[in-house]
Design a protein around this motif. Structure first.
Motif, PDB file in Angstrom:
ATOM      1  N   GLY A   1       0.893  -3.219   6.574  1.00 17.53           N
ATOM      2  CA  GLY A   1       0.511  -2.768   5.240  1.00 17.53           C
ATOM      3  C   GLY A   1       0.833  -1.306   5.021  1.00 17.53           C
ATOM      4  O   GLY A   1       1.247  -0.897   3.926  1.00 17.53           O
ATOM      5  N   GLY A   2       0.666  -0.492   6.070  1.00 16.26           N
ATOM      6  CA  GLY A   2       0.991   0.924   5.947  1.00 16.26           C
ATOM      7  C   GLY A   2       2.476   1.188   5.855  1.00 16.26           C
ATOM      8  O   GLY A   2       2.920   2.106   5.146  1.00 16.26           O
ATOM      9  N   LEU A   3       3.279   0.400   6.561  1.00 17.19           N
ATOM     10  CA  LEU A   3       4.727   0.579   6.524  1.00 17.19           C
ATOM     11  C   LEU A   3       5.335   0.157   5.189  1.00 17.19           C
ATOM     12  O   LEU A   3       6.337   0.723   4.746  1.00 17.19           O
ATOM     13  N   TYR A   4       4.724  -0.855   4.550  1.00 18.25           N
ATOM     14  CA  TYR A   4       5.318  -1.430   3.335  1.00 18.25           C
ATOM     15  C   TYR A   4       4.281  -1.531   2.223  1.00 18.25           C
ATOM     16  O   TYR A   4       3.875  -2.631   1.822  1.00 18.25           O
ATOM     17  N   PRO A   5       3.839  -0.398   1.676  1.00 10.39           N
ATOM     18  CA  PRO A   5       2.816  -0.428   0.618  1.00 10.39           C
ATOM     19  C   PRO A   5       3.315  -1.021  -0.697  1.00 10.39           C
ATOM     20  O   PRO A   5       2.517  -1.353  -1.569  1.00 10.39           O
ATOM     21  N   GLN A   6       4.627  -1.155  -0.828  1.00 10.04           N
ATOM     22  CA  GLN A   6       5.192  -1.702  -2.063  1.00 10.04           C
ATOM     23  C   GLN A   6       5.033  -3.217  -2.155  1.00 10.04           C
ATOM     24  O   GLN A   6       5.299  -3.820  -3.197  1.00 10.04           O
ATOM     25  N   VAL A   7       4.602  -3.842  -1.057  1.00  7.40           N
ATOM     26  CA  VAL A   7       4.409  -5.298  -1.025  1.00  7.40           C
ATOM     27  C   VAL A   7       2.963  -5.622  -1.392  1.00  7.40           C
ATOM     28  O   VAL A   7       2.033  -4.903  -1.004  1.00  7.40           O
ATOM     29  N   GLU A   8       2.746  -6.703  -2.128  1.00  8.27           N
ATOM     30  CA  GLU A   8       1.396  -7.131  -2.498  1.00  8.27           C
ATOM     31  C   GLU A   8       0.842  -8.036  -1.392  1.00  8.27           C
ATOM     32  O   GLU A   8       0.805  -9.258  -1.514  1.00  8.27           O
ATOM     33  N   TRP A   9       0.410  -7.433  -0.303  1.00  8.73           N
ATOM     34  CA  TRP A   9      -0.021  -8.187   0.873  1.00  8.73           C
ATOM     35  C   TRP A   9      -1.323  -8.928   0.634  1.00  8.73           C
ATOM     36  O   TRP A   9      -2.247  -8.399   0.001  1.00  8.73           O
ATOM     37  N   ASP A  10      -1.393 -10.132   1.147  1.00  7.63           N
ATOM     38  CA  ASP A  10      -2.642 -10.884   1.204  1.00  7.63           C
ATOM     39  C   ASP A  10      -2.842 -11.274   2.669  1.00  7.63           C
ATOM     40  O   ASP A  10      -2.208 -12.201   3.162  1.00  7.63           O
ATOM     41  N   PHE A  11      -3.712 -10.534   3.342  1.00  8.22           N
ATOM     42  CA  PHE A  11      -3.906 -10.748   4.772  1.00  8.22           C
ATOM     43  C   PHE A  11      -4.982 -11.782   5.072  1.00  8.22           C
ATOM     44  O   PHE A  11      -5.354 -11.957   6.238  1.00  8.22           O
ATOM     45  N   ASP A  12      -5.451 -12.475   4.052  1.00  8.90           N
ATOM     46  CA  ASP A  12      -6.522 -13.446   4.247  1.00  8.90           C
ATOM     47  C   ASP A  12      -6.036 -14.889   4.277  1.00  8.90           C
ATOM     48  O   ASP A  12      -6.675 -15.744   4.884  1.00  8.90           O
ATOM     49  N   VAL A  13      -4.913 -15.176   3.609  1.00  8.35           N
ATOM     50  CA  VAL A  13      -4.504 -16.565   3.411  1.00  8.35           C
ATOM     51  C   VAL A  13      -3.572 -17.046   4.505  1.00  8.35           C
ATOM     52  O   VAL A  13      -2.984 -16.254   5.248  1.00  8.35           O
ATOM     53  N   LEU A  14      -3.425 -18.371   4.599  1.00  9.20           N
ATOM     54  CA  LEU A  14      -2.532 -18.967   5.590  1.00  9.20           C
ATOM     55  C   LEU A  14      -1.068 -18.756   5.231  1.00  9.20           C
ATOM     56  O   LEU A  14      -0.246 -18.471   6.103  1.00  9.20           O
ATOM     57  N   PHE A  15      -0.722 -18.924   3.972  1.00  9.91           N
ATOM     58  CA  PHE A  15       0.648 -18.664   3.556  1.00  9.91           C
ATOM     59  C   PHE A  15       0.701 -18.416   2.061  1.00  9.91           C
ATOM     60  O   PHE A  15      -0.237 -18.744   1.331  1.00  9.91           O
TER      61      PHE A  15
END
Length: 323
Positions: free
Chosen positions: A142-156
Motif C-alpha cells: 500500500g505504501g509503494l503504490y498509493p495510487q491503487v484503490e487497495w482492498d486488503f480485506d477481500v478474497l479477490f
C-alpha cells in the motif's frame, strides 16, 4: 474467451524471481483441471518468464517459454513474489513491464495472485483501480503504490479486464471464479471437485477469519449446513437451523460466522443462487420453477438476486451457458 471455440483459451503464467511456489501451482492445476462434458481441456496453460527464477524457498524454476507468450495469451496471470523490485522499491524490469502493458492494451485479461498485484501495480496497470493482495503485505505494498484503490480485506477483486486476489487459497477462489465466468457454474463445480476444494467462496468474503478448532465431540455447524443443502427448495428458518444444531440462535449464529465468515442467512442465499445457476445451465425448467426449486420463491426474486450477484437476468444467463 476466444471467439473460435475450437481453440483453447491460452493462459500465460508469468513467473519472476522470488516466486511463491504455491501461487504457480494454483493456476496450472486449476485451469488444467477445467474440462467440458467430453472431458476435453478448456485452457492451454503455459509458464513463461524472462529467465529461470529462484523461488522464495530456494529451488529454481525454469520456464518453458519466454515473454513472447504475453503477446498472444488471452489471459496473463502473475503469481506472487516475496522479493524483487515490485515489493521492495516499486521497480520492474523494462522488458517485463512493456510486455504486460502491451498485453493489456490489446485486450488480454490480466490477473494476479497474492503479491503478484505488486507487479501489475509497478507496470501501472492498477492505477486508479480497485485491487486485492495478501493482507500481511498491506503496509508495504500500500505504501509503494498509493495510487491503487487497495482492498486488503477481500478474497479477490474482479474489475472486468483486471482481476486480483489475496494470498494462497484465495488464488484458487479467483481461478474458479474465472472458470465460472467463462464456462458457467457446472464446469467450475466439476473443476473444484477434481481439485478437491470448495466450489465457491464469494470474492467479497473476508480474507482473515478466525476459525476455532472444532470441539472433540464434533459440535459445529457443518452437519447443519449439509442438512440445509438437502432442503434448498424448502423455507428453512434460522430457528430451524439452530434447532438442528442443538444450539440457541445466538450461539449458532456466532459459531456459523466463525466457521464460514458469513451469517446463516447470507450463506443460505448464496447457496440458493448457486443452485439456481446450475439448474439454469443443466435443465429446461421455467424460470419460475428454477426459483421454487432453489428456494427463492418467485422469478422476480430470482432475477433480483442474480442481478445483485452476477449482474445478469436468469434468461440471459441460460442463453450464455447452455451449449
Amino acid at each position: 474467451m476466444r471467439k473460435n471455440r475450437a481453440m483453447r483459451h491460452l493462459i500465460a503464467v508469468l513467473i519472476l524471481d522470488g516466486l511463491v511456489p504455491f501461487d504457480l501451482g494454483t493456476p496450472t492445476q486449476v485451469f488444467l483441471s477445467a474440462r467440458d462434458d467430453t472431458m476435453t481441456r478448456l485452457y492451454d496453460v503455459r509458464v513463461c518468464g524472462p529467465a529461470p527464477v529462484v523461488t522464495e524457498v530456494g529451488f529454481t524454476v525454469v520456464p518453458d517459454h519466454g515473454l513472447e507468450q504475453l503477446a498472444i495469451a488471452d489471459t496473463v496471470i502473475v503469481p506472487g513474489i516475496h522479493r524483487g523490485g515490485p515489493v521492495t522499491d516499486g521497480t520492474l524490469a523494462t522488458d517485463v513491464r512493456d510486455a504486460l502493458v502491451a498485453a493489456a492494451a490489446r485486450g488480454a485479461r490480466i490477473v494476479s495472485i497474492c503479491t503478484g498485484a505488486s507487479v501489475l501495480a509497478a507496470a501501472g496497470l492498477l492505477d486508479g483501480r480497485p485491487a486485492a493482495t495478501h493482507w500481511a503485505w498491506a503496509d508495504r505494498i500500500g505504501g509503494l503504490y498509493p495510487q491503487v484503490e487497495w482492498d486488503f480485506d477481500v478474497l479477490f477483486v474482479d474489475d472486468g479486464d483486471v482481476l486480483t486476489s489475496a494470498g494462497v487459497g484465495a488464488g484458487v477462489d479467483l481461478c474458479l471464479h474465472i472458470i465460472r465466468t467463462d464456462h458457467g457454474a457446472s464446469v467450475a463445480n466439476r473443476t473444484a471437485r477434481r481439485c478437491v476444494v470448495p466450489p465457491w467462496r464469494d470474492g467479497g468474503q473476508a480474507q482473515y477469519i478466525e476459525r476455532p478448532v472444532p470441539a472433540a465431540n464434533g459440535a459445529g455447524t457443518e452437519g447443519t449446513r449439509a442438512w440445509v443443502l438437502d432442503r434448498l427448495a424448502d423455507p428453512v428458518t434460522l430457528e430451524e437451523m439452530a434447532g438442528h444444531a442443538r444450539m440457541s440462535v445466538r450461539t449458532f449464529t456466532r459459531r456459523f460466522r466463525d466457521e464460514t465468515g458469513l451469517s446463516p442467512r447470507q450463506w443460505l442465499l448464496r447457496r440458493r443462487v448457486e443452485h439456481a445457476r446450475i439448474l439454469l445451465e443443466s435443465t429446461d425448467l421455467a424460470v419460475d420453477a428454477v426459483a421454487r426449486r432453489s428456494g427463492l420463491g418467485s422469478a422476480t426474486a430470482l432475477r433480483q438476486h442474480m442481478h445483485a450477484t452476477i449482474g445478469v437476468a436468469p434468461s440471459a444467463y441460460r442463453r450464455t451457458f447452455r451449449h
